[in-house]
Design an enzyme around this catalytic site. Structure first.
Site, PDB file in Angstrom:
ATOM      1  N   SER A   1       0.800  -1.223   0.000  1.00  0.00           N
ATOM      2  CA  SER A   1       0.000   0.000   0.000  1.00  0.00           C
ATOM      3  C   SER A   1       0.833   1.274   0.000  1.00  0.00           C
ATOM      4  O   SER A   1       0.351   2.334  -0.415  1.00  0.00           O
ATOM      5  CB  SER A   1      -0.928   0.007   1.218  1.00  0.00           C
ATOM      6  OG  SER A   1      -0.181  -0.159   2.414  1.00  0.00           O
TER       7      SER A   1
ATOM      8  N   ASP B   1      -2.655   8.685  10.386  1.00  0.00           N
ATOM      9  CA  ASP B   1      -2.028   7.450   9.904  1.00  0.00           C
ATOM     10  C   ASP B   1      -0.537   7.497  10.233  1.00  0.00           C
ATOM     11  O   ASP B   1       0.166   8.422   9.816  1.00  0.00           O
ATOM     12  CB  ASP B   1      -2.245   7.314   8.391  1.00  0.00           C
ATOM     13  CG  ASP B   1      -1.963   5.909   7.871  1.00  0.00           C
ATOM     14  OD1 ASP B   1      -1.065   5.248   8.415  1.00  0.00           O
ATOM     15  OD2 ASP B   1      -2.631   5.500   6.900  1.00  0.00           O
TER      16      ASP B   1
ATOM     17  N   HIS C   1       1.169   5.186   6.484  1.00  0.00           N
ATOM     18  CA  HIS C   1       1.046   5.558   5.078  1.00  0.00           C
ATOM     19  C   HIS C   1       1.334   7.041   4.856  1.00  0.00           C
ATOM     20  O   HIS C   1       1.034   7.875   5.712  1.00  0.00           O
ATOM     21  CB  HIS C   1      -0.353   5.221   4.557  1.00  0.00           C
ATOM     22  CG  HIS C   1      -0.665   3.767   4.618  1.00  0.00           C
ATOM     23  ND1 HIS C   1      -1.333   3.192   5.674  1.00  0.00           N
ATOM     24  CD2 HIS C   1      -0.381   2.766   3.748  1.00  0.00           C
ATOM     25  CE1 HIS C   1      -1.459   1.883   5.462  1.00  0.00           C
ATOM     26  NE2 HIS C   1      -0.891   1.600   4.295  1.00  0.00           N
TER      27      HIS C   1
END
Length: 729
Positions: free
Chosen positions: A196, A362, A365
């Site tokens: 990701s 987050d 990410h």
């Protein structure tokens, strides 16, 4: 101009077209169904039953493939027309209701390499297969678009939208096909395996998570791979075994070839779904298969979490980094340490400064800004070859003259830790604040030492910071990247002084391209402006002070010096160095008169000055000068050589002279100027603001030497007299 000597009463010195298309009268509209033929290579298909956009061929779920039509769906019962909600061709779509391998849209095409652009409908997440292989990963939400290059060698291209999210729609709104070549040979490609933090994202807010694999192409300009295709096969949640078993490695193994690159940046999720042994096995297998195809493989130690920056003891790595080192060693492939490159960047901003580089709420990410930075770092670490730095002589003392302002880089105040650096028009050579020396480090970098004081202060980027506007100052040696610089030579002979802390992306410049006195030096991204260029003006420093009559240089004038002078005169072996201290009457000759003056002084019958004829000689090649050189080509000079001062504005020679009392002194310069032009010089005494302009007219040839004189005010003791070129000829 060649400069020989300067004389004074007590002392002396030298010196498109457009096309109109008429409108058509519309009295009839005819529609035709297009069919494929061997010559049809370019197509634009509008999927769905909501109408066909201009320039497109309409395709509905009921359009069954036939060889006579040349395109259509293989299983019309497993597709359906759906609304998409976009505009134009994106307003409707065809949904693929089965992932069965034969549930495809097919179009007959002649052999060749094709650029295929797919626009999905309003699928929450779907991937696109072509030729039975995954080619586009996880296109999300309304009208997400991706373009890839696909070889067609069997006469037909097969396209299919497959499940990205369970029970989620997988639909296509449009397909555009354009032939690139008729051989089917693929262009050089960069293939990417990842998770990701690497994947492509669509319809995302800038502060939401993004992946660097989608952005790396923005940073490849100027590299050997700037025209490469980028095929990012990374997906969210993926790990090494899942990447292989899920079919994402298949197109890489199928299409990969010599000259391609394969970047493996995976491991974050392997800590949850796999183990070290399995991870090693799958990564090694991919490496070996890619190498067997002739591809160059890079293994990437992935970046860390935001919270890593707040640790008391920093981590050296994460995510199976040790296993990557072992694989790299055993398979002879390079391992890219993105973890520490990212962490080092983060340290320059601090924890709070890095917040905007991570997605909202987050810790793992990156945002668009953060992913862009990761892409930039990856481009540098993998594809950007370090610029070759120039070689700077370690023994050279020089001044740094700014290519924009013409002023010199100099420290302010006393040399000290935290001192500031700015530009000045008239550097004081005696205090050496504008004098520098380069000491080689490694990889083409140099430490730049200032010569003032004890010479221990280095040019320093404040706080090891890589951001624009960081101050350039001085600090004693730390060994940090903040004190490492690369001299990158430009076409005009100047240098960009790139900073190691930014991996050469930024350089030392004068703030705001200012011409002002004392304008500050700072670090800024390289932009090609002249304020980021510096000319290295080598400085030949004046030889140490001498004592008139001290021929043996022991600091005392006595009978030994008298004997030495007599012996050298008899043997005609007077050296240039001794000539400077032996010419006691300033007539440029060493003879019996000088012996008598020295003998009388030693026996207490007067001093050397009172016995002199009121003048002394200082040779230009013994003075401090920049942008000039010593030579002995043209006859007529005294001593062993003369100074040839370069025909450029700013070249100068500076004499250190000493007088017993303050007063006005006649200073005579012995010069040769073989050009037809007047060579004007600015004369300054003791670095004062006041100055005089002196003409040095032509002497017709370079072997004719004439005297030019001016009266200058000197103080008792040591003085500096600087002559600076103000004309270019």
């Amino acid at each position: 101009m060649k400069s020989k000597s300067l004389k004074s009463r007590i002392l002396s010195a030298f010196l498109a077209c457009a096309m109109a298309v008429p409108a058509l009268s519309a009295d009839m509209l005819t529609t035709n169904t297009l069919t494929a033929s061997a010559a049809t290579t370019d197509w634009k298909f509008d999927f769905g039953n909501g109408g066909t956009s201009s320039g497109f061929t309409g395709v509905t779920a009921g359009t069954a493939y036939s060889s006579s039509l040349g395109y259509g769906f293989a299983q019309t019962g497993n597709v359906s027309d759906v609304n998409a909600g976009g505009s134009g061709a994106g307003s409707d779509a065809v949904s693929f209701n089965s992932d069965d391998a034969s549930n495809t849209f097919s179009v007959d095409l002649p052999k060749g390499l094709y650029e295929v652009k797919v626009t999905v409908g309003n699928a929450p997440r779907c991937s696109i297969k072509m030729e039975g292989m995954l080619q586009m990963m996880n296109l999300t939400r309304l009208n997400a678009t991706e373009t890839v290059q696909i070889p067609v060698t069997d006469g037909q291209l097969n396209i299919q939208a497959v499940t990205g999210i369970a029970n989620g729609q997988r639909s296509i709104s449009a397909v555009e096909i354009k032939q690139i070549n008729n051989t089917g040979t693929m262009n050089p490609t960069i293939w990417i395996c990842g998770d990701s933090t690497v994947a492509n994202y669509y319809n995302q807010a800038d502060t939401a998570q993004h992946g660097w694999g989608q952005l790396i192409g923005n940073y490849l300009k100027g590299t050997s791979v700037e025209n490469y295709q980028i095929r990012n096969m990374a997906t969210s949640g993926q790990y090494a075994k899942g990447f292989v078993d899920g079919g994402q490695f298949v197109p890489i193994e199928t299409y990969g070839k010599a000259g391609d690159y394969y970047i493996i940046s995976i491991g974050i999720n392997d800590t949850n779904y796999s183990n070290a042994d399995e991870y090693t096995s799958y990564v090694t297998d991919m490496v070996q298969k890619a190498k067997a195809k002739g591809m160059t493989v890079y293994l990437v130690k992935q970046q860390g979490r935001h919270g890593d920056l707040s640790r008391e003891k920093l981590l050296s790595g994460r995510w199976f980094g040790g296993q990557l080192d072992a694989i790299g060693a055993s398979e002879n492939v390079k391992v890219i340490d993105l973890f520490n490159a990212w962490q080092d960047f983060g340290l320059t901003l601090g924890y709070d400064g890095m917040t905007e580089y991570y997605a909202d709420n987050d810790d793992l990410h990156q945002s668009l800004k953060g992913s862009s930075k990761l892409a930039e770092l990856m481009a540098e670490l993998v594809f950007k070859q370090p610029e070759e730095g120039a070689t700077i002589s370690e023994g050279t003392t020089f001044m740094l003259r700014n290519g924009n302002s013409g002023k010199y880089l100099s420290i302010e105040g006393d040399p000290k830790d935290g001192g500031n650096v700015s530009q000045t028009e008239s550097p004081d050579i005696n205090n050496k604040k504008a004098l520098w020396k380069a000491v080689p480090a490694s990889d083409g970098y140099y430490y730049i030492y200032n010569c003032a004081g004890d010479g221990s202060q280095l040019l320093d980027v404040a706080y090891n910071n890589a951001t624009n506007g960081t101050n350039i100052g001085t600090w004693s040696a730390t060994g940090a990247d903040a004190q490492l610089y690369k001299f990158i030579q430009q076409d005009n002979g100047s240098y960009v002084i790139a900073t190691k802390v930014t991996n050469d992306k930024s350089a030392v410049e004068i703030i705001g391209a200012s011409n002002d006195e004392k304008a500050n030096a700072q670090e800024w991204e390289r932009n090609g402006h002249a304020c980021q260029t510096w000319f290295i003006d080598a400085v030949t420093e004046s030889e140490s002070e001498v004592i008139q009559g001290d021929l043996n240089g022991d600091g005392v004038v006595n009978v030994i010096d008298v004997a030495l002078m007599k012996r050298q005169l008899k043997q005609d072996t007077i050296s240039h160095e001794n000539r400077r201290v032996s010419d006691l009457n300033g007539d440029t000759s060493i003879n019996a008169d000088d012996v008598k003056i020295l003998t009388d002084f030693v026996h207490g019958k007067g001093n050397i000055v009172s016995k002199a004829t009121g003048k002394n000689v200082y040779y230009a090649t013994d003075a401090t000068f920049t942008r000039g050189w010593k030579e002995d080509t043209n006859a007529g000079f005294t001593s062993k050589d003369y100074l040839n001062l370069d025909n450029t504005v700013g070249s100068f020679v500076e004499f250190n002279v000493n007088v017993p009392v303050a007063g006005n002194y006649l200073c005579t310069f012995n010069i040769a100027n073989g050009s037809k032009n007047n060579r004007q010089m600015k004369i300054q005494v003791n670095d004062n603001a006041d100055y005089w302009i002196q003409d040095f007219l032509s002497t017709e040839t370079w072997t004719v030497w004439n005297e030019r004189a001016i009266v200058l005010p000197l103080v008792a003791g040591n003085n500096t007299i600087r002559l600076t070129s103000i004309t270019p000829e």
